[in-house]
Design an enzyme around this catalytic site. Structure first.
Site, PDB file in Angstrom:
ATOM      1  N   CYS A 106     -18.073  -3.417   4.760  1.00 49.73           N
ATOM      2  CA  CYS A 106     -16.706  -3.437   5.277  1.00 49.73           C
ATOM      3  C   CYS A 106     -16.668  -4.392   6.453  1.00 49.73           C
ATOM      4  CB  CYS A 106     -16.275  -2.039   5.701  1.00 49.73           C
ATOM      5  SG  CYS A 106     -14.645  -1.973   6.448  1.00 49.73           S
ATOM      6  N   CYS A 107     -15.747  -5.341   6.417  1.00 50.47           N
ATOM      7  CA  CYS A 107     -15.567  -6.280   7.527  1.00 50.47           C
ATOM      8  C   CYS A 107     -16.879  -6.983   7.875  1.00 50.47           C
ATOM      9  CB  CYS A 107     -15.014  -5.572   8.762  1.00 50.47           C
ATOM     10  SG  CYS A 107     -13.464  -4.710   8.472  1.00 50.47           S
ATOM     11  N   GLY A 108     -17.682  -7.269   6.854  1.00 49.39           N
ATOM     12  CA  GLY A 108     -18.910  -8.004   7.075  1.00 49.39           C
ATOM     13  C   GLY A 108     -20.078  -7.172   7.547  1.00 49.39           C
ATOM     14  N   LYS A 109     -19.871  -5.876   7.750  1.00 55.05           N
ATOM     15  CA  LYS A 109     -20.955  -5.013   8.226  1.00 55.05           C
ATOM     16  C   LYS A 109     -21.364  -4.049   7.119  1.00 55.05           C
ATOM     17  CE  LYS A 109     -18.582  -3.469  11.692  1.00 55.05           C
ATOM     18  NZ  LYS A 109     -18.238  -2.700  12.906  1.00 55.05           N
TER      19      LYS A 109
END
Length: 262
Positions: A106-109
């Site tokens: 999510c969101c690059g994490k």
């Protein structure tokens, strides 16, 4: 209080150097096997009350259903310990989908989930709700005052759903997840919106409890106990305010403190 959730038992109590015989109250433990479309899906070990709410809340939490009207038939045989659920769209249900572990993003994490369905059903909380510190403590006090079964037995977890003013539904169970599922099931059966609600809870805020809260869609989780680090990492990502150790006139805010005001 449903009398079936506890039983009286004669015990021998040791206190101040001597034994005495007394009658105590002990919680019941009830295995309920859920059959979905003729296939055994899960066995829930629970307190034997509000069983329809429990099953519907569990199925919604697991992503099997989203709304109560997706169930075509629902029956419970309490004498045998079975709940039978037939879904409207039975061809879309694949039990194998509910045993797959996954790591989503999510969101690059990286976000860690237990099962594939957690990715599909966990919701990011909204920002439009906030409460005062006094309300935080008052809601916890209300939950404890409502928890008669715990007061009699000490053997259950308590959960309550609130708006910004008051506690309006409580459920207890020997399993902390079951208490949350009973609340979820009640809300689905009564079409109660959850996005502006607060969850008050007696137990530890584990990652599993935090995920249950996220699946409900609540923005604030209040507990008298401690959180775990994994739960707090999830709460940060899902925009959920976590409040722990609510005892007397003090508490700790662990994530998204902006929702709690002085």
């Amino acid at each position: 209080m449903n009398p079936s959730v506890k039983k009286k038992r004669v015990i021998h109590q040791y206190r101040e150097g001597q034994f005495t015989c007394k009658t105590d109250e002990v919680v019941e433990e009830f295995p309920l096997t859920v059959i979905v479309n003729g296939e055994e899906f899960v066995t829930l070990v629970c307190s034997p009350d509000h069983l329809k709410e429990l099953v519907i809340g569990f199925l919604a939490s697991e992503g099997v259903i989203r709304f109560e009207n997706e169930i075509k038939r629902f029956t419970i045989d309490e004498s045998m310990g079975f709940a039978y659920v037939d879904l409207v769209h039975s061809s879309e249900f694949q039990s194998s989908d509910f045993t797959k572990r996954v790591i989503g993003s999510c969101c690059g994490k990286g976000r860690h989930f237990y099962f594939l369905q957690d990715v599909k059903t966990a919701k990011t909380a909204i920002d439009r709700i906030n409460i005062s510190a006094d309300t935080c403590m008052r809601l916890m006090k209300s939950l404890q005052e409502e928890s008669q079964l715990f007061q009699h037995t000490g053997g259950v977890h308590n959960a309550g759903l609130c708006d910004t003013e008051k506690l309006f539904i409580t459920r207890t169970d020997i399993g902390r997840h079951n208490a949350l599922d009973k609340i979820y099931g009640y809300c689905l059966l009564h079409q109660i919106p959850l996005r502006d609600k607060i969850l008050v809870f007696s137990g530890r805020i584990s990652s599993e409890v935090l995920l249950k809260a996220a699946k409900l869609g609540v923005s604030i989780v209040i507990s008298k106990s401690a959180p775990t680090e994994l739960a707090l990492n999830m709460a940060e990502e899902l925009n959920i305010t976590t409040v722990g150790f609510v005892r007397g006139e003090s508490f700790n805010i662990y994530t998204h403190h902006q929702r709690i005001t002085e």
